[in-house]
Design a protein around this motif. Structure first.
Motif, PDB file in Angstrom:
ATOM      1  N   LYS A 169      23.816 -13.623  16.004  1.00  0.00           N
ATOM      2  CA  LYS A 169      24.360 -12.338  16.460  1.00  0.00           C
ATOM      3  C   LYS A 169      23.734 -11.899  17.794  1.00  0.00           C
ATOM      4  O   LYS A 169      24.023 -10.820  18.301  1.00  0.00           O
ATOM      5  N   GLY A 170      22.839 -12.735  18.339  1.00  0.00           N
ATOM      6  CA  GLY A 170      22.205 -12.410  19.614  1.00  0.00           C
ATOM      7  C   GLY A 170      21.173 -11.303  19.528  1.00  0.00           C
ATOM      8  O   GLY A 170      20.955 -10.556  20.484  1.00  0.00           O
ATOM      9  N   VAL A 171      20.522 -11.184  18.367  1.00  0.00           N
ATOM     10  CA  VAL A 171      19.543 -10.107  18.160  1.00  0.00           C
ATOM     11  C   VAL A 171      18.191 -10.703  17.774  1.00  0.00           C
ATOM     12  O   VAL A 171      18.116 -11.641  16.987  1.00  0.00           O
ATOM     13  N   LYS A 172      17.112 -10.161  18.340  1.00  0.00           N
ATOM     14  CA  LYS A 172      15.774 -10.613  17.969  1.00  0.00           C
ATOM     15  C   LYS A 172      15.278  -9.812  16.770  1.00  0.00           C
ATOM     16  O   LYS A 172      15.241  -8.584  16.823  1.00  0.00           O
ATOM     17  N   PRO A 173      14.893 -10.480  15.680  1.00  0.00           N
ATOM     18  CA  PRO A 173      14.315  -9.717  14.563  1.00  0.00           C
ATOM     19  C   PRO A 173      12.920  -9.216  14.940  1.00  0.00           C
ATOM     20  O   PRO A 173      12.145  -9.949  15.551  1.00  0.00           O
ATOM     21  N   GLN A 174      12.601  -7.968  14.592  1.00  0.00           N
ATOM     22  CA  GLN A 174      11.306  -7.405  14.977  1.00  0.00           C
ATOM     23  C   GLN A 174      10.357  -7.174  13.807  1.00  0.00           C
ATOM     24  O   GLN A 174       9.159  -7.313  13.933  1.00  0.00           O
ATOM     25  N   TYR A 175      10.908  -6.761  12.663  1.00  0.00           N
ATOM     26  CA  TYR A 175      10.073  -6.396  11.517  1.00  0.00           C
ATOM     27  C   TYR A 175      10.543  -7.119  10.268  1.00  0.00           C
ATOM     28  O   TYR A 175      11.724  -7.448  10.155  1.00  0.00           O
ATOM     29  N   GLY A 176       9.622  -7.313   9.328  1.00  0.00           N
ATOM     30  CA  GLY A 176       9.990  -7.967   8.077  1.00  0.00           C
ATOM     31  C   GLY A 176       9.314  -7.371   6.867  1.00  0.00           C
ATOM     32  O   GLY A 176       8.195  -6.844   6.962  1.00  0.00           O
ATOM     33  N   ILE A 177      10.005  -7.417   5.732  1.00  0.00           N
ATOM     34  CA  ILE A 177       9.422  -7.072   4.433  1.00  0.00           C
ATOM     35  C   ILE A 177       9.511  -8.324   3.567  1.00  0.00           C
ATOM     36  O   ILE A 177      10.554  -8.976   3.532  1.00  0.00           O
ATOM     37  N   ILE A 178       8.418  -8.655   2.918  1.00  0.00           N
ATOM     38  CA  ILE A 178       8.375  -9.881   2.119  1.00  0.00           C
ATOM     39  C   ILE A 178       8.101  -9.551   0.651  1.00  0.00           C
ATOM     40  O   ILE A 178       7.094  -8.919   0.346  1.00  0.00           O
ATOM     41  N   SER A 179       9.008  -9.961  -0.239  1.00  0.00           N
ATOM     42  CA  SER A 179       8.792  -9.773  -1.673  1.00  0.00           C
ATOM     43  C   SER A 179       8.733 -11.140  -2.329  1.00  0.00           C
ATOM     44  O   SER A 179       9.573 -11.984  -2.040  1.00  0.00           O
ATOM     45  N   VAL A 180       7.762 -11.314  -3.204  1.00  0.00           N
ATOM     46  CA  VAL A 180       7.614 -12.620  -3.851  1.00  0.00           C
ATOM     47  C   VAL A 180       7.562 -12.464  -5.363  1.00  0.00           C
ATOM     48  O   VAL A 180       7.006 -11.505  -5.878  1.00  0.00           O
ATOM     49  N   ASN A 181       8.184 -13.387  -6.057  1.00  0.00           N
ATOM     50  CA  ASN A 181       8.026 -13.512  -7.510  1.00  0.00           C
ATOM     51  C   ASN A 181       7.352 -14.844  -7.781  1.00  0.00           C
ATOM     52  O   ASN A 181       7.818 -15.871  -7.269  1.00  0.00           O
ATOM     53  N   PHE A 182       6.290 -14.821  -8.550  1.00  0.00           N
ATOM     54  CA  PHE A 182       5.629 -16.071  -8.930  1.00  0.00           C
ATOM     55  C   PHE A 182       5.585 -16.167 -10.452  1.00  0.00           C
ATOM     56  O   PHE A 182       5.381 -15.158 -11.130  1.00  0.00           O
ATOM     57  N   PRO A 183       5.716 -17.387 -11.000  1.00  0.00           N
ATOM     58  CA  PRO A 183       5.482 -17.546 -12.435  1.00  0.00           C
ATOM     59  C   PRO A 183       4.002 -17.231 -12.718  1.00  0.00           C
ATOM     60  O   PRO A 183       3.163 -17.405 -11.832  1.00  0.00           O
TER      61      PRO A 183
ATOM     62  N   SER B  24       0.815  -1.211   0.000  1.00  0.00           N
ATOM     63  CA  SER B  24       0.000   0.000   0.000  1.00  0.00           C
ATOM     64  C   SER B  24       0.850   1.263   0.000  1.00  0.00           C
ATOM     65  O   SER B  24       0.348   2.352  -0.130  1.00  0.00           O
ATOM     66  N   GLU B  25       2.160   1.120   0.150  1.00  0.00           N
ATOM     67  CA  GLU B  25       3.040   2.287   0.093  1.00  0.00           C
ATOM     68  C   GLU B  25       4.265   1.993  -0.765  1.00  0.00           C
ATOM     69  O   GLU B  25       4.537   0.842  -1.080  1.00  0.00           O
ATOM     70  N   ASP B  26       4.987   3.062  -1.136  1.00  0.00           N
ATOM     71  CA  ASP B  26       6.201   2.906  -1.931  1.00  0.00           C
ATOM     72  C   ASP B  26       7.346   2.337  -1.102  1.00  0.00           C
ATOM     73  O   ASP B  26       8.220   1.649  -1.619  1.00  0.00           O
ATOM     74  N   VAL B  27       7.363   2.684   0.169  1.00  0.00           N
ATOM     75  CA  VAL B  27       8.438   2.242   1.072  1.00  0.00           C
ATOM     76  C   VAL B  27       7.813   1.742   2.367  1.00  0.00           C
ATOM     77  O   VAL B  27       6.632   1.961   2.622  1.00  0.00           O
ATOM     78  N   GLU B  28       8.592   1.061   3.178  1.00  0.00           N
ATOM     79  CA  GLU B  28       8.110   0.639   4.497  1.00  0.00           C
ATOM     80  C   GLU B  28       8.792   1.508   5.551  1.00  0.00           C
ATOM     81  O   GLU B  28       9.908   1.975   5.347  1.00  0.00           O
ATOM     82  N   THR B  29       8.126   1.682   6.673  1.00  0.00           N
ATOM     83  CA  THR B  29       8.648   2.530   7.737  1.00  0.00           C
ATOM     84  C   THR B  29       8.556   1.793   9.057  1.00  0.00           C
ATOM     85  O   THR B  29       7.570   1.106   9.306  1.00  0.00           O
ATOM     86  N   PHE B  30       9.586   1.895   9.871  1.00  0.00           N
ATOM     87  CA  PHE B  30       9.476   1.370  11.234  1.00  0.00           C
ATOM     88  C   PHE B  30      10.291   2.234  12.176  1.00  0.00           C
ATOM     89  O   PHE B  30      11.158   2.993  11.751  1.00  0.00           O
ATOM     90  N   LYS B  31       9.942   2.119  13.448  1.00  0.00           N
ATOM     91  CA  LYS B  31      10.640   2.915  14.448  1.00  0.00           C
ATOM     92  C   LYS B  31      11.705   2.054  15.117  1.00  0.00           C
ATOM     93  O   LYS B  31      11.538   0.857  15.266  1.00  0.00           O
ATOM     94  N   SER B  32      12.785   2.698  15.536  1.00  0.00           N
ATOM     95  CA  SER B  32      13.815   1.966  16.253  1.00  0.00           C
ATOM     96  C   SER B  32      14.133   2.691  17.548  1.00  0.00           C
ATOM     97  O   SER B  32      14.373   3.893  17.547  1.00  0.00           O
TER      98      SER B  32
END
Lengths: 283, 283
Positions: free
Chosen positions: B74-88, B24-32
């Motif tokens: 690395k001892g870090v918890k991932p908090q956010y994700g961006i998912i891109s998919v290519n399908f035939p 729904s947007e051109d970019v993703e945004t998150f706070k740190s």
């Protein structure tokens, strides 16, 4: 020609990108001076996104440009990048070097520091670029107001004409052909214009899915009717369309990959926008 | 079966991921909350990374896991994700739904919020996952000291045995086969263990390029000699290797994709690490 193994591909990327840390850590790290992190990732796949005859250096640049263009539309400067590449195992050293050079050139052009990345094997070339920046806010797609004016950052039609010339052997005047092909393989997103003028934009969106898709999506998200009174193209696109019997609107509104952006403003900012566009050589 | 267009694929992802903002947007945004942003992007390509018979849901999960595992090391918890998919373009609705469900399940399992993503067409399935977290610091690959002890977070050999069973029709005892296949298609990176114990690690690295590659890379970057006195495997891997005439070291040291990690510690932390490993059911 001997096959390259992954460690050789990594060495080429480290050397060409001037990035000793390429593939040296499990994750990439960067600092942000503002709490809002802006991220965009884009995947370019050989069979879908690389026209025949496009050099791998230009394809690499294109995969960076696709993300830069999204940042430009939101008025944010991308600062850091991660580059992941998949190459078929039969790839030659010169192709890998070409791709790495394309990435370096594009990142230099837009002032992006490469944090790192990785390399993998695959059936076709796949480039994934992830860019980061930060900002207090972004311009949304959804903010257009009643009576706002609609602008685009560049003339449309050249990119689609360029692809028609490259892919379907369409012909045109020598200077037009040059301009159109340049537009198709060497787009230049208006980052400076976006960053400088974002405060005036009520809504904005990257146009690379095609101008009509972009206008429709902005209208839908803003819950407003967008009325287009002037088609954003120049005379030479009209002439090309006529001479090659291509629908002109198809070139202008249904092309895609122009890497320009569309924005809306309150009419009171019109003079400012036109002045800034002129000084930044936009439009 | 009718072809899905991109807007239908987007709708499936929005619904299945419970993410209205998908595309729904051109970019993703998150706070740190911390100034150091940690990022990892990983691309999974059908022809290279998805074994035959692996469900698309498991492949989607695997593409998330591959990044989670790097964070764990690395001892870090991932908090956010961006998912891109290519399908035939020939992909069926049920396959797209399966992939979306796999992404949702994996993100839920590791507490990752999906920010958004995008969809594209391509010759084969390509999943790109980009994860973000933050930390004051990360455990480097390069920090091992003289006399440090070397640990791995799990037993090795099962994943390679599972792939040998799936791809090369190797046979084993029923319970071993189950365990090995589970290990090959449903790895579980030790994020909790990594986050809780990172302060004791002098160096660490995700093992998914293979245990031997990992140990060599850590030794090289740390400029130390790594001496392995115990092979990190269990008796049943030995039995399977013997019965199927596979070199045992090949299974344990040259497999890959275990999504465990290797770390080094000062010997004085040995008792603490073993206690914490037990309480988190690691090893």
């Amino acid at each position: 020609m001997s096959k390259l193994d992954e460690s050789e591909i990594i060495k080429i990327f480290q050397r060409k990108l001037g990035c000793k840390n390429f593939v040296s850590e499990d994750v990439e790290t960067f600092k942000s001076s503002k709490p809002n992190i802006i991220a965009k990732t884009d995947t370019l796949v050989e069979s879908t996104d690389i026209p025949p005859k496009m050099k791998l250096a230009d394809a690499a640049r294109k995969s960076v440009i696709a993300c830069v263009s999204d940042f430009a539309a939101k008025g944010v400067k991308p600062q850091y990048g991660i580059i992941s590449v998949n190459f078929p195992s039969s790839i030659s050293r010169s192709k890998v070097e070409e791709a790495a050079s394309g990435f370096r050139k594009a990142c230099k052009e837009f002032g992006i520091s490469i944090l790192g990345g990785d390399t993998n094997a695959g059936r076709e070339v796949v480039f994934n670029v992830c860019l980061f920046g930060n900002a207090d806010s972004i311009v949304p797609r959804s903010g257009a107001k009643n009576k706002d004016l609609i602008f685009a950052t560049g003339p449309f039609g050249y990119t689609a004409a360029g692809l028609a010339i490259l892919l379907h052997k369409k012909k045109g005047r020598r200077d037009f052909v040059k301009k159109a092909i340049q537009s198709a393989i060497h787009a230049k997103p208006r980052v400076g214009f976006g960053v400088k003028n974002k405060r005036y934009f009520s809504s904005a969106m990257d146009s690379s899915d095609g101008l009509s898709t972009t206008l429709n999506e902005m209208a839908k998200q803003s819950k407003k009717k967008f009325v287009i009174t002037n088609s954003p193209h120049k005379k030479d696109v009209e002439e090309f369309a006529k001479s090659q019997k291509i629908n002109q609107d198809k070139l202008v509104f249904h092309g895609g990959e122009e890497y320009e952006f569309v924005f809306t403003i309150n009419p009171k900012y019109k003079a400012t926008i036109l002045k800034n566009a002129k000084s930044l050589r936009t439009f």
